[in-house]
Motif scaffolding. Sequence first.
Motif, PDB file in Angstrom:
ATOM      1  N   ALA A 207       0.604  -1.113   0.074  1.00 13.24           N
ATOM      2  CA  ALA A 207      -0.397  -0.071  -0.252  1.00 13.24           C
ATOM      3  C   ALA A 207       1.082   1.421  -0.049  1.00 13.24           C
ATOM      4  CB  ALA A 207      -0.725   0.200   1.264  1.00 13.24           C
ATOM      5  N   LYS A 208       2.242   1.473   1.154  1.00 16.39           N
ATOM      6  CA  LYS A 208       3.357   2.381   0.825  1.00 16.39           C
ATOM      7  C   LYS A 208       3.426   2.746  -0.242  1.00 16.39           C
ATOM      8  CE  LYS A 208       6.376   4.911   3.618  1.00 16.39           C
ATOM      9  NZ  LYS A 208       7.455   3.950   4.729  1.00 16.39           N
ATOM     10  N   GLU A 209       4.121   1.638  -1.014  1.00 14.90           N
ATOM     11  CA  GLU A 209       5.230   2.226  -2.001  1.00 14.90           C
ATOM     12  C   GLU A 209       3.915   2.354  -3.596  1.00 14.90           C
ATOM     13  OE1 GLU A 209       7.525   1.678  -5.091  1.00 14.90           O
ATOM     14  OE2 GLU A 209       8.136   1.667  -2.865  1.00 14.90           O
ATOM     15  N   ALA A 210       2.345   2.143  -3.491  1.00 13.69           N
ATOM     16  CA  ALA A 210       1.621   2.093  -4.087  1.00 13.69           C
ATOM     17  C   ALA A 210       0.926   3.644  -4.142  1.00 13.69           C
ATOM     18  CB  ALA A 210      -0.311   1.444  -4.297  1.00 13.69           C
ATOM     19  N   VAL A 211       1.070   4.076  -2.963  1.00 11.85           N
ATOM     20  CA  VAL A 211       0.961   5.272  -3.171  1.00 11.85           C
ATOM     21  C   VAL A 211       2.302   6.776  -2.846  1.00 11.85           C
ATOM     22  CG1 VAL A 211       0.740   7.200  -0.835  1.00 11.85           C
ATOM     23  CG2 VAL A 211      -1.206   4.857  -1.204  1.00 11.85           C
ATOM     24  N   THR A 212       3.353   5.961  -2.802  1.00 16.59           N
ATOM     25  CA  THR A 212       4.885   6.971  -2.758  1.00 16.59           C
ATOM     26  C   THR A 212       4.921   7.071  -4.312  1.00 16.59           C
ATOM     27  OG1 THR A 212       5.465   6.052  -0.849  1.00 16.59           O
ATOM     28  CG2 THR A 212       7.011   6.506  -2.637  1.00 16.59           C
ATOM     29  N   ASN A 213       4.467   6.188  -4.788  1.00 16.12           N
ATOM     30  CA  ASN A 213       4.353   5.921  -6.743  1.00 16.12           C
ATOM     31  C   ASN A 213       3.917   7.221  -6.923  1.00 16.12           C
ATOM     32  OD1 ASN A 213       6.539   3.897  -6.960  1.00 16.12           O
ATOM     33  ND2 ASN A 213       5.244   1.965  -7.574  1.00 16.12           N
ATOM     34  N   ALA A 214       2.693   7.046  -6.761  1.00 12.79           N
ATOM     35  CA  ALA A 214       1.308   7.442  -7.338  1.00 12.79           C
ATOM     36  C   ALA A 214       1.679   9.579  -6.840  1.00 12.79           C
ATOM     37  CB  ALA A 214       0.183   7.691  -6.462  1.00 12.79           C
ATOM     38  N   VAL A 215       2.230   9.430  -5.035  1.00 14.05           N
ATOM     39  CA  VAL A 215       2.869  11.142  -5.163  1.00 14.05           C
ATOM     40  C   VAL A 215       3.497  11.154  -6.065  1.00 14.05           C
ATOM     41  CG1 VAL A 215       3.674  12.126  -3.771  1.00 14.05           C
ATOM     42  CG2 VAL A 215       1.688  10.720  -2.504  1.00 14.05           C
ATOM     43  N   ARG A 216       4.824  10.288  -6.394  1.00 14.91           N
ATOM     44  CA  ARG A 216       5.949  10.853  -6.987  1.00 14.91           C
ATOM     45  C   ARG A 216       5.814  11.430  -8.951  1.00 14.91           C
ATOM     46  NH1 ARG A 216      10.494   7.160  -3.716  1.00 14.91           N
ATOM     47  NH2 ARG A 216      10.678   8.106  -1.898  1.00 14.91           N
ATOM     48  N   HIS A 217       5.078  10.237  -9.229  1.00 17.13           N
ATOM     49  CA  HIS A 217       4.951  10.423 -10.743  1.00 17.13           C
ATOM     50  C   HIS A 217       3.796  10.497 -10.955  1.00 17.13           C
ATOM     51  CE1 HIS A 217       8.581   8.410  -9.724  1.00 17.13           C
ATOM     52  NE2 HIS A 217       8.314   7.311  -9.402  1.00 17.13           N
ATOM     53  N   ALA A 218       2.454  10.780 -10.555  1.00 17.84           N
ATOM     54  CA  ALA A 218       1.256  10.714 -11.540  1.00 17.84           C
ATOM     55  C   ALA A 218       0.663  11.278 -11.029  1.00 17.84           C
ATOM     56  CB  ALA A 218       0.407   9.393 -11.125  1.00 17.84           C
ATOM     57  N   SER A 219       0.912  13.251 -10.313  1.00 16.07           N
ATOM     58  CA  SER A 219       0.157  14.142  -9.913  1.00 16.07           C
ATOM     59  C   SER A 219      -0.976  13.298 -10.059  1.00 16.07           C
ATOM     60  CB  SER A 219       0.501  14.815 -11.144  1.00 16.07           C
ATOM     61  OG  SER A 219       1.749  15.072 -11.058  1.00 16.07           O
ATOM     62  N   PRO A 220      -1.459  13.326  -8.628  1.00 18.48           N
ATOM     63  CA  PRO A 220      -2.852  12.658  -8.476  1.00 18.48           C
ATOM     64  C   PRO A 220      -3.981  13.902  -7.647  1.00 18.48           C
ATOM     65  CG  PRO A 220      -1.782  11.687  -6.488  1.00 18.48           C
ATOM     66  CD  PRO A 220      -1.163  12.077  -7.640  1.00 18.48           C
ATOM     67  N   SER A 221      -4.918  13.966  -8.266  1.00 18.31           N
ATOM     68  CA  SER A 221      -6.188  14.825  -7.311  1.00 18.31           C
ATOM     69  C   SER A 221      -6.822  14.062  -6.402  1.00 18.31           C
ATOM     70  CB  SER A 221      -6.876  14.819  -8.197  1.00 18.31           C
ATOM     71  OG  SER A 221      -6.701  16.487  -9.271  1.00 18.31           O
ATOM     72  N   ASN A 222      -6.835  12.856  -6.868  1.00 19.09           N
ATOM     73  CA  ASN A 222      -6.963  11.773  -5.139  1.00 19.09           C
ATOM     74  C   ASN A 222      -6.453  10.517  -5.361  1.00 19.09           C
ATOM     75  OD1 ASN A 222      -9.744  13.427  -4.749  1.00 19.09           O
ATOM     76  ND2 ASN A 222     -10.144  13.264  -6.931  1.00 19.09           N
ATOM     77  N   ILE A 223      -6.341   9.865  -3.976  1.00 25.08           N
ATOM     78  CA  ILE A 223      -5.876   8.211  -3.457  1.00 25.08           C
ATOM     79  C   ILE A 223      -6.523   7.946  -2.953  1.00 25.08           C
ATOM     80  CG2 ILE A 223      -4.165   7.390  -3.304  1.00 25.08           C
ATOM     81  CD1 ILE A 223      -2.388   9.694  -4.161  1.00 25.08           C
ATOM     82  N   GLU A 224      -7.736   6.358  -3.226  1.00 26.50           N
ATOM     83  CA  GLU A 224      -8.100   6.268  -2.419  1.00 26.50           C
ATOM     84  C   GLU A 224      -7.611   4.609  -2.398  1.00 26.50           C
ATOM     85  OE1 GLU A 224     -12.619   5.331  -4.582  1.00 26.50           O
ATOM     86  OE2 GLU A 224     -12.073   8.025  -4.961  1.00 26.50           O
ATOM     87  N   VAL A 225      -8.410   4.237  -1.156  1.00 27.93           N
ATOM     88  CA  VAL A 225      -7.660   3.295  -0.813  1.00 27.93           C
ATOM     89  C   VAL A 225      -8.551   2.535   0.454  1.00 27.93           C
ATOM     90  CG1 VAL A 225      -5.583   1.676   0.537  1.00 27.93           C
ATOM     91  CG2 VAL A 225      -4.794   3.994  -0.036  1.00 27.93           C
ATOM     92  N   GLU A 226      -8.598   1.152  -0.236  1.00 28.97           N
ATOM     93  CA  GLU A 226      -9.205   0.276   0.141  1.00 28.97           C
ATOM     94  C   GLU A 226      -9.301  -1.044   1.017  1.00 28.97           C
ATOM     95  OE1 GLU A 226     -13.166  -0.707  -2.829  1.00 28.97           O
ATOM     96  OE2 GLU A 226     -12.630   1.913  -3.449  1.00 28.97           O
ATOM     97  N   LEU A 227      -9.475  -1.328   1.541  1.00 26.35           N
ATOM     98  CA  LEU A 227      -9.455  -2.271   2.846  1.00 26.35           C
ATOM     99  C   LEU A 227     -10.518  -3.611   2.192  1.00 26.35           C
ATOM    100  CD1 LEU A 227      -7.648  -0.550   4.141  1.00 26.35           C
ATOM    101  CD2 LEU A 227      -6.324  -2.634   4.813  1.00 26.35           C
ATOM    102  N   HIS A 228     -10.456  -4.625   2.196  1.00 24.34           N
ATOM    103  CA  HIS A 228     -12.059  -5.721   2.414  1.00 24.34           C
ATOM    104  C   HIS A 228     -11.699  -6.865   2.790  1.00 24.34           C
ATOM    105  CE1 HIS A 228     -13.665  -2.858  -0.616  1.00 24.34           C
ATOM    106  NE2 HIS A 228     -12.711  -2.760  -1.037  1.00 24.34           N
TER     107      HIS A 228
END
Length: 163
Positions: free
Chosen positions: A71-92
């Motif tokens: 989860a941390k790697e995926a969010v880090t990649n989004a922050v560093r490379h994707a310029s997102p406005s929204n990040i959603e993390v879901e745990l089911h």
Amino acid sequence: MQGMLRHCREESREAIMDLRGGLLEKMDLPAALRKELPVLVEECRAKLEVTVTGEIRRFQAKAERHIFRIAKEAVTNAVRHASPSNIEVELHFRPKAFELLIEDDGIGFEVERLSKSERFGLQGMRERANRVQGLIEIKSSRGQGTLVRLELTSTVEWELKQG
């Protein structure tokens, strides 16, 4: 090469923190993610949402660490490379299974066109998924954001025994 060195340095630092007892020693997986991920997202000012469905269960430390790090790697990649406005993390949390979804609305990328050094973080996520017998799927395309999905089809061997 610099990306690979940075990744190795971060992995080493986090491994030392794990030995000292990280967040997962003090709290469950959703709570640890809610504490750690906002710090990562601050730098890009994206809106972060962490949602949980089902009854939260604790898994063995090894499994929780791998899920947390994916989860941390995926969010880090989004922050560093994707310029997102929204990040959603879901745990089911399902009765005998678990699913983690991380989705961002950033610029996306073409997974198969990345160089070996650019794939280093993605490969790490795949290796972590394998260590918990999980299935990982990474979907992305230019302008469409990214979805990382981890599924543990059976959590029986990872669940901490109650009692």
